[in-house]
Design a protein around this motif. Structure first.
Motif, short mmCIF file in Angstrom:
data_model
loop_
_atom_site.label_atom_id
_atom_site.label_comp_id
_atom_site.label_asym_id
_atom_site.label_seq_id
_atom_site.Cartn_x
_atom_site.Cartn_y
_atom_site.Cartn_z
N MET A 1 0.79 -1.50 0.04
CA MET A 1 0.44 0.07 -0.06
C MET A 1 1.08 1.26 0.25
N ARG A 2 0.69 2.62 -0.92
CA ARG A 2 1.11 3.08 -0.81
C ARG A 2 0.81 4.51 0.56
N PRO A 3 2.29 5.03 1.31
CA PRO A 3 1.78 5.25 2.77
C PRO A 3 2.05 6.42 2.79
N PHE A 4 1.21 6.66 3.21
CA PHE A 4 1.08 8.26 4.01
C PHE A 4 1.05 9.31 5.15
N GLN A 5 2.20 10.70 4.98
CA GLN A 5 2.76 11.16 5.95
C GLN A 5 1.94 12.55 5.87
N LYS A 6 2.48 13.11 4.98
CA LYS A 6 2.21 14.09 5.15
C LYS A 6 2.00 14.79 3.37
N HIS A 7 0.99 15.89 3.33
CA HIS A 7 0.26 16.30 1.84
C HIS A 7 -0.46 17.69 1.53
N THR A 8 0.67 18.23 0.83
CA THR A 8 -0.13 19.53 0.56
C THR A 8 -0.82 19.83 -0.98
N GLY A 9 -2.26 20.05 -0.59
CA GLY A 9 -2.75 20.04 -2.05
C GLY A 9 -3.19 21.10 -2.38
N ILE A 10 -3.79 20.41 -3.50
CA ILE A 10 -5.40 22.30 -4.02
C ILE A 10 -6.27 21.06 -3.36
N VAL A 11 -7.00 21.91 -2.89
CA VAL A 11 -8.85 21.42 -2.25
C VAL A 11 -10.18 22.15 -3.47
N ALA A 12 -10.45 21.13 -3.50
CA ALA A 12 -12.14 20.96 -4.44
C ALA A 12 -13.22 21.19 -3.81
N PRO A 13 -13.94 21.88 -3.60
CA PRO A 13 -15.11 21.56 -2.55
C PRO A 13 -16.18 20.89 -3.72
N LEU A 14 -16.82 20.14 -3.10
CA LEU A 14 -17.77 18.87 -3.13
C LEU A 14 -19.10 19.03 -2.34
N ASP A 15 -20.01 20.81 -2.43
CA ASP A 15 -20.14 20.74 -1.09
C ASP A 15 -21.66 20.38 -1.63
N ARG A 16 -21.75 18.87 -0.71
CA ARG A 16 -23.11 18.01 -1.28
C ARG A 16 -23.12 17.36 0.00
N VAL A 17 -24.48 16.66 0.44
CA VAL A 17 -24.68 15.64 1.38
C VAL A 17 -24.61 14.02 0.84
N ASN A 18 -24.24 13.06 1.82
CA ASN A 18 -24.87 11.22 1.94
C ASN A 18 -23.93 11.31 -0.11
N VAL A 19 -22.90 12.12 -0.29
CA VAL A 19 -22.33 11.04 -1.51
C VAL A 19 -22.06 10.25 -1.84
N ASP A 20 -23.22 8.62 -1.84
CA ASP A 20 -23.09 8.02 -2.38
C ASP A 20 -22.06 6.97 -3.62
N THR A 21 -21.51 5.89 -3.08
CA THR A 21 -20.38 4.93 -4.21
C THR A 21 -21.39 5.01 -5.05
N ASP A 22 -22.11 4.58 -5.72
CA ASP A 22 -22.94 4.96 -6.67
C ASP A 22 -22.58 6.10 -8.03
N GLN A 23 -22.97 7.08 -6.78
CA GLN A 23 -22.32 8.12 -7.88
C GLN A 23 -20.60 8.81 -8.06
N ILE A 24 -19.88 8.27 -7.27
CA ILE A 24 -18.72 8.40 -7.27
C ILE A 24 -18.13 7.09 -8.01
N ILE A 25 -18.56 6.47 -8.49
CA ILE A 25 -18.66 5.19 -9.74
C ILE A 25 -19.45 4.53 -9.77
N PRO A 26 -20.37 4.64 -11.16
CA PRO A 26 -21.26 4.35 -11.40
C PRO A 26 -20.92 2.61 -11.62
N LYS A 27 -22.13 2.49 -11.49
CA LYS A 27 -21.69 0.21 -12.07
C LYS A 27 -21.05 0.21 -13.11
N GLN A 28 -22.41 0.60 -14.68
CA GLN A 28 -21.57 0.28 -15.56
C GLN A 28 -19.30 0.54 -15.77
#
Lengths: 469, 204
Positions: B1-28
């Motif tokens: 697994m790729r380790p995670f220690q410290k990360h700095t990066g640009i922030v994207a705001p996804l201003d929605r509640v209950n973002v489900d995994t069907d939205q993150i990656i649709p079934k097809q």
């Protein structure tokens, strides 16, 4: 020993070790496998030179991708066919038993486990599928896992697990006629929210739960994940034993007597404490219909789409607004005025024989509305066969419903059974997420009786007023 | 697994509640049998219309979020299906951190196995990050798993919690199957006391 809950008894009995500074290691009695979430896990085993530790505690079937058109036809989607072939190859290579496409025991993984008697009280059960919670109906601890965890269980038959908290959902009084386990599940989610039980294992108790058949308990436990709980459980009782006895993989003879004795001891001890208790009045529940894009967006069939002003939190109001835009619905619209294009009766939530009987009772002597296309997809080949023995398929076909082969089908639309953009569906499945049943499709979750009634009238109809023929 | 220690990066705001995994990656897109290549399908139905063209107004289309590696979203992120493909898609797209007031259990577990850090902050803190990510050009956060701290160098700072074991695994990129196999004697001992059910042997 101090008083323990059902969950704690099952948990304690499966602790392999609790090493200092690490999560406890839980032994897994049964690992159910299907074609979608397993190929990468088997690849991981190969890459690391690992074997399946306990092939006979592992059972595979194909359900998510399989077409529901007559068996024997080739799988038309080449990518789905490749995934099914990958499971066949992996099962052969690693010695895992597979109920394949052409097996008379093929079916939705959460339907065939109980049906074959593989699912038993007191077990720990996992599967790379969130609706693994279904098996908790037997008083087993059953939960969904991701593909990395599938690989972990294949390799070790164990899972490191942080101990979840416990929630009792005590359902007082009885469900009224026409109000089913599905309505109870939707009523609970409507009350506690889709994240109301995150971090908890639910135990369902109370008169209404005791009064449910095993099919009903499976529907209820199945939907636990829709409230955020990874697992839901019901303590085993005579109803459980009557269901399990005589099934192909259930204990026999002397083993059966011993098993029953140990299963009886699983019930929560008097005085055992839960971390949270929720009370539900069963008699106050009605048949429910979801109006939005998650199962918590739900109202009784007699109600109207909520007004946006009724949401106190700004984030919930905005979510409702987005959901209504997607669903093409207006606040204030009576649910019974909403017309449907499609009806789906099936899924690991509601595709068992009792569900089909209930829907057939509604459909009998009626005909599907001219503008509606309605499908019945039995959960397994065994259910399909049993239903045909009873003549349920004739009732459905005479009424204009399609009678299809078993699989997950339009619950998640990974096979060709999908909604077209804009189509509105009354569905007995478990998720009304955007696009779940097909891009742009609009899903309303209901019970099998409510789905059958909507197919006939062409709109949502209160089953309590139904004229049975 | 790729380790995670410290990360700095640009922030994207996804201003929605209950973002489900069907939205993150649709079934097809779940029919693929590989672990890689899911990034192009991330939030597919929100990013692309039915004919495969870019939608007009999805946040990740905005040029200023093109290189975002930190996603901030509303409560109950990752609810629904257990599909790990959702985590693979986020990671493959380039995200290293998701910040939200709460996460669904299975999603959070899956993230841990893939070096994707899920950071739980309060509703107010998430709202503040959301506001800054929308209102500040090139808004960046630094997420430090060693110190359990999130900060932007412009006055926002918050701490988060994570259990010691998960943190240790993430920091070091440990293979937890290997860790479990260190308990071989205990597992074998348990199995000796709990043999496979006789009826199941007929399956072999």
């Amino acid at each position: 020993m101090s008083a323990r809950t059902l969950f704690e008894k099952v948990w304690d009995a499966h602790l392999v070790t609790a090493p200092e500074g690490q999560p406890p290691l839980l032994y897994i009695d049964l690992h159910l496998v299907h074609e979608v979430t397993s190929p990468q896990a088997f690849d991981g085993l190969r890459a690391n030179g690992r074997q399946v530790r306990q092939p006979l505690r592992t059972v595979a079937t194909v359900d998510h991708n399989v077409p529901t058109t007559p068996r024997g036809l080739p799988v038309a989607d080449p990518i789905a066919a490749k995934q099914i072939e990958a499971l066949q190859k992996n099962c052969r290579e690693f010695g895992v038993p597979l109920f394949d496409m052409d097996s008379p025991e093929q079916g939705i993984v959460h339907v065939i486990g109980p049906e074959l008697g593989i699912t038993q009280p007191g077990m720990t059960i996992v599967c790379g599928d969130s609706h693994t919670s279904t098996h908790g109906a037997f008083g087993s601890l059953a939960f969904g896992i991701g593909t990395s965890e599938v690989e972990h269980v294949l390799a070790t038959q164990c899972l490191p697990q942080k101990k979840p908290k416990t929630m009792q959902i005590d359902v007082r009084d009885k469900l009224a006629e026409g109000v089913t386990a599905k309505d109870l599940a939707l009523g609970i989610i409507g009350q506690i929210g889709t994240d109301g039980a995150t971090g908890y294992v639910i135990e369902y108790t109370g008169e209404a739960v005791r009064g449910l058949s095993m099919e009903g308990r499976m529907t209820l436990c199945n939907m636990s994940i829709e409230a955020g709980a990874r697992a839901g459980m019901v303590a085993p009782d005579e109803v459980t034993f009557a269901y399990a006895q005589g099934r192909r993989f259930a204990p026999q003879d002397k083993d059966w007597e011993d098993a029953m004795a140990s299963w009886r001891a699983l019930a929560t001890d008097p005085g055992a404490k839960y971390d949270r208790v929720v009370e539900i009045d069963a008699a106050a529940l009605a048949p429910f219909v979801t109006w939005g894009t998650n199962p918590g967006m739900v109202v009784p069939v007699t109600a109207r789409i909520p007004e946006l002003a009724s949401f106190s939190l700004e984030s919930d109001r905005r979510a409702a607004e987005q959901a209504l835009a997607y669903m093409d619905l207006q606040p204030g619209t009576p649910i019974e005025q909403i017309a449907v294009d499609r009806v789906f009766i099936g899924s690991c939530t509601n595709s068992r024989i009792e569900d089909l009987r209930a829907a057939a009772r509604v459909a009998k002597g009626h005909h599907v509305h001219g503008k509606v296309r309605a499908m019945v997809v039995p959960g397994s080949q065994a259910i399909k066969h049993a239903a045909e023995q009873e003549g349920l398929h004739r009732i459905f076909q005479d009424a204009g419903f399609e009678w299809r082969e078993s699989g997950c089908s339009m619950c998640l639309g990974m096979n060709p059974d999908i909604l077209q953009p804009g189509e509105r569906c009354a569905s007995t499945s478990n998720r009304n997420f955007e696009g779940r049943q097909g891009r742009g499709g609009r899903t309303h979750l209901v019970s099998p009786m409510m789905a059958a009634a909507a197919a006939i009238t062409g709109r949502f109809t209160d089953i309590r007023n139904w004229r049975f023929r | 697994m790729r380790p995670f220690q410290k990360h700095t990066g640009i922030v994207a705001p996804l201003d929605r509640v209950n973002v489900d995994t069907d939205q993150i990656i649709p079934k097809q897109f779940l029919k693929r049998i590989e672990r890689t290549g899911f990034g192009e399908f991330l939030f597919y139905d929100w990013r692309f219309s039915g004919d495969g063209k870019k939608t007009a107004d999805f946040v990740l289309h905005e040029a200023r979020y093109e290189k975002a590696t930190i996603l901030v979203a509303g409560k109950n992120f990752g609810c629904g299906s257990s599909r790990e493909h959702a985590v693979w898609a986020l990671a493959d797209y380039g995200f290293r951190v998701v910040i939200a007031p709460s996460f669904a259990d299975i999603f959070a577990n899956n993230s841990l196995k893939n070096g994707l850090l899920t950071v739980r902050l309060s509703e107010d803190q998430v709202a503040e990050i959301m506001r800054r990510a929308k209102g500040t050009a090139d808004y960046r956060l630094t997420v430090d798993l060693e110190t359990l701290r999130v900060e932007d160098g412009q006055g926002f700072s918050a701490t988060f919690t994570m259990d010691d074991f998960s943190r240790h695994c993430l920091l070091n990129g440990l293979d937890d199957i290997g860790l479990t196999l260190q308990h071989e004697a205990a597992i074998a001992g348990y199995e000796a006391k709990h043999p496979v059910h006789a009826a199941m042997k007929s399956l072999g």
